[in-house]
Design an enzyme around this catalytic site. Structure first.
Site, PDB file in Angstrom:
ATOM      1  N   ARG A 197       2.128  -6.576   6.664  1.00 36.50           N
ATOM      2  CA  ARG A 197       3.588  -6.453   6.686  1.00 36.50           C
ATOM      3  C   ARG A 197       4.029  -5.468   7.748  1.00 36.50           C
ATOM      4  NH1 ARG A 197       5.960  -3.588   2.243  1.00 36.50           N
ATOM      5  NH2 ARG A 197       7.518  -3.427   3.851  1.00 36.50           N
ATOM      6  N   CYS A 224      10.559  -3.479  -5.746  1.00 40.07           N
ATOM      7  CA  CYS A 224       9.365  -3.766  -4.963  1.00 40.07           C
ATOM      8  C   CYS A 224       8.261  -2.855  -5.451  1.00 40.07           C
ATOM      9  CB  CYS A 224       9.637  -3.596  -3.472  1.00 40.07           C
ATOM     10  SG  CYS A 224       9.785  -1.891  -2.991  1.00 40.07           S
ATOM     11  N   ASP A 248       6.937   7.781   3.911  1.00 38.06           N
ATOM     12  CA  ASP A 248       6.050   6.767   4.486  1.00 38.06           C
ATOM     13  C   ASP A 248       4.737   7.358   5.006  1.00 38.06           C
ATOM     14  OD1 ASP A 248       7.922   4.862   3.889  1.00 38.06           O
ATOM     15  OD2 ASP A 248       8.613   4.536   5.942  1.00 38.06           O
ATOM     16  N   LYS A 286       8.628  -0.406  13.365  1.00 37.50           N
ATOM     17  CA  LYS A 286       8.973  -1.506  12.445  1.00 37.50           C
ATOM     18  C   LYS A 286      10.399  -1.361  11.911  1.00 37.50           C
ATOM     19  CE  LYS A 286       7.599  -1.298   7.989  1.00 37.50           C
ATOM     20  NZ  LYS A 286       8.701  -1.467   7.019  1.00 37.50           N
ATOM     21  N   ASN A 287      10.720  -0.167  11.392  1.00 39.74           N
ATOM     22  CA  ASN A 287      12.012  -0.023  10.718  1.00 39.74           C
ATOM     23  C   ASN A 287      13.200  -0.089  11.673  1.00 39.74           C
ATOM     24  OD1 ASN A 287      10.667   0.085   8.334  1.00 39.74           O
ATOM     25  ND2 ASN A 287      10.849   2.293   8.039  1.00 39.74           N
ATOM     26  N   ARG A 296      14.743   0.311  -6.215  1.00 41.33           N
ATOM     27  CA  ARG A 296      15.492   0.209  -4.965  1.00 41.33           C
ATOM     28  C   ARG A 296      16.826  -0.526  -5.099  1.00 41.33           C
ATOM     29  NH1 ARG A 296      11.015  -0.538  -0.259  1.00 41.33           N
ATOM     30  NH2 ARG A 296      12.549   0.573   0.959  1.00 41.33           N
TER      31      ARG A 296
END
Ligand code: UD1
Length: 452
Positions: free
Chosen positions: A423, A138, A331, A44-45, A143
């Protein structure tokens, strides 16, 4: 067979809307052992930032191994809003940024996808101007983006914040950024990526010191190099970029998602099951594998791109401190907490990357875990078994942790807040179901009658 179409929704075969995810519920019936092989999707990233990186190129680029995720949809919306053409071809995406019609990103999308702020670097480098709304905080922390801003200023950009939007432009004729020596106070992944992308088209040499070393940074550098950029040292703490006047078209494959792989390794550990995962890059999982070994599990690396989890009869406690790569990834913190909740003895987790990333503690405790919080530390006393309960996902990785806890719990766990899971996980439910897990999604939690 290739299915090529111009799309408004770019990633999902049956696009999930946030509204649908919001009203949905996942029911996990615990206690079923898993077995077999799971296929790991593209990272994803990496995919998100490589999509942003296509803005650097005035020719179409094809990106393969794009995962099917809500975040990818949103990054696609940002690019579309800038006037970029997108075409989905199975798991590939063709991005045509030959014309960029706008240099302002829409607030409603940026506010929902923090990574879309990263378009500021390539947009500014290519167009000499970018206006990007501040992404805001978030679920896991405030952030801020000052490291991105200071780096761009060092490269000669004029950057100011007005009415919640970052206005950046390159003064002078030609509008080209200038190479600079930049030291990052913290090895921020996003700031490293923003500045590396910006530097590819700058005039002269840029050196980023104390750069993030995450595999996704190296993947982005490889993508930029495939377009003709001159970058050395990505994946180390010093990255050197020599700017070139323009970049060219390329066809590039995204690396496998190390966090998805790590999550499934924990699924093997928590259910005491043997699982095989492919494709993976084992070196990206070093910290996760080391911790699983310490806890008694065995991860066998088979060839270059497969790992197998071999279960242990007893899982023992350990301590984890999250940190920038090659440290233990933040993560993976929530997923390991779920595992520690059912291991022998007491474990300690110290979260150092984000200030508010322990909200899953309360939800795990609702399932019978024994976890105490002390600032950014969680003290986890292993219990014999968790018990299924209704719980709420508080962020992306927390949602995965609750699924994992549900797999090990006695009885049924129902998880709401699934927009977090959608997501960032590409069909986690389907992958777990194919491994033998007993779980299903209800699209309407209140009615709990229709499955999806
Ligand atoms: C990326 C990942 C995210 C991962 C994180 C850390 C993407 C899309 N997301 O996020 O999944 O959890 O790396 O590995 O790639 N910070 C500042 N000022 C800045 C920038 C960052 O203070 O200008 C702080 C952040 O608030 C945070 C820490 O630095 O506390 C790490 O953030 P960063 O490495 O930038 O993470 P992201 O790139 O946002």
């Amino acid at each position: 067979m290739e299915d090529t179409a111009i799309v408004t929704s770019i990633g999902l075969p049956n696009p999930i809307t946030t509204d649908e995810s919001d009203g949905a519920m996942l029911e996990v019936v615990g206690g079923t052992p898993l077995s077999g092989q799971a296929t790991i999707s593209g990272a994803k990233n990496s995919a998100l930032v490589v999509m942003a990186g296509t803005l650097l190129c005035s020719q179409p680029c094809r990106i393969r191994n794009i995962p099917h995720l809500m975040d990818i949809e949103r990054m696609g919306e940002v690019l579309t809003a800038l006037g970029v053409g997108l075409k989905r071809e199975d798991d590939a995406l063709v991005v045509d940024a030959s014309t960029i019609a706008h240099t302002k990103a829409p607030y409603d999308v940026v506010s929902r996808l923090r990574a879309s702020f990263f378009v500021i670097g390539p947009l500014l480098a290519r167009m000499g101007v970018a206006r990007i709304p501040l992404p805001g905080g978030c679920a896991i922390g405030a952030r801020p983006v000052e490291l991105h801003v200071r780096g761009l200023q060092a490269m000669g950009a004029d950057v100011h914040i007005e009415h919640g939007t970052v206005h950046a432009y390159v003064p002078g004729s030609g509008g080209r950024l200038k190479g600079a020596k930049i030291y990052l106070d913290y090895p921020s992944v996003g700031a490293t990526e923003t500045l590396m992308m910006a530097a590819t088209l700058a005039d002269g040499e840029t050196i980023i010191e104390n750069a993030a070393q995450e595999p996704e940074v190296a993947d982005l550098a490889n993508f930029c190099r495939a377009m003709g950029a001159r970058i050395r040292g990505a994946g180390t703490n010093t990255i050197t970029i020599v700017g070139v006047p323009s970049l060219h078209s390329t066809d590039y494959g995204i690396i496998p998602d190390r966090i998805e792989a790590g999550t499934l390794l924990v699924a093997g550990a928590i259910t005491r099951s043997e699982l095989s995962l492919y494709p993976v890059i084992p070196e990206h999982l070093t910290a996760v594998i080391a911790k699983l070994h310490e806890m008694g599990g065995q991860v066998v690396v088979e060839g270059h791109s497969r790992v197998r989890y071999l279960p242990a009869h007893t899982i023992s406690s350990t301590d984890i401190q999250t940190g920038p790569f090659p440290g233990f990834p933040t993560d993976m913190q929530a997923q390991f907490m779920a595992l520690m909740a059912v291991c022998e003895g007491s474990s300690l987790i110290t979260e150092t990357v984000f200030e508010n990333r322990l909200r899953h503690v309360a939800e795990l405790n609702r399932m019978g875990a024994d976890i105490r919080l002390n600032g950014n530390c969680a003290i986890i006393k292993g219990v014999h078994q968790l018990s299924g309960a209704p719980v709420l996902a508080t962020d992306l990785r927390a949602s995965a942790a609750l699924v994992l806890a549900g797999l090990a719990a006695k009885g049924t766990t129902t998880i709401q807040g699934l927009h977090h899971l959608d997501r960032g996980y590409d069909d986690l439910e389907g992958k777990l179901r194919r491994l033998g897990a007993n779980l299903r999604r209800y699209t309407d939690a209140a009615a709990a009658t229709t499955t999806a």
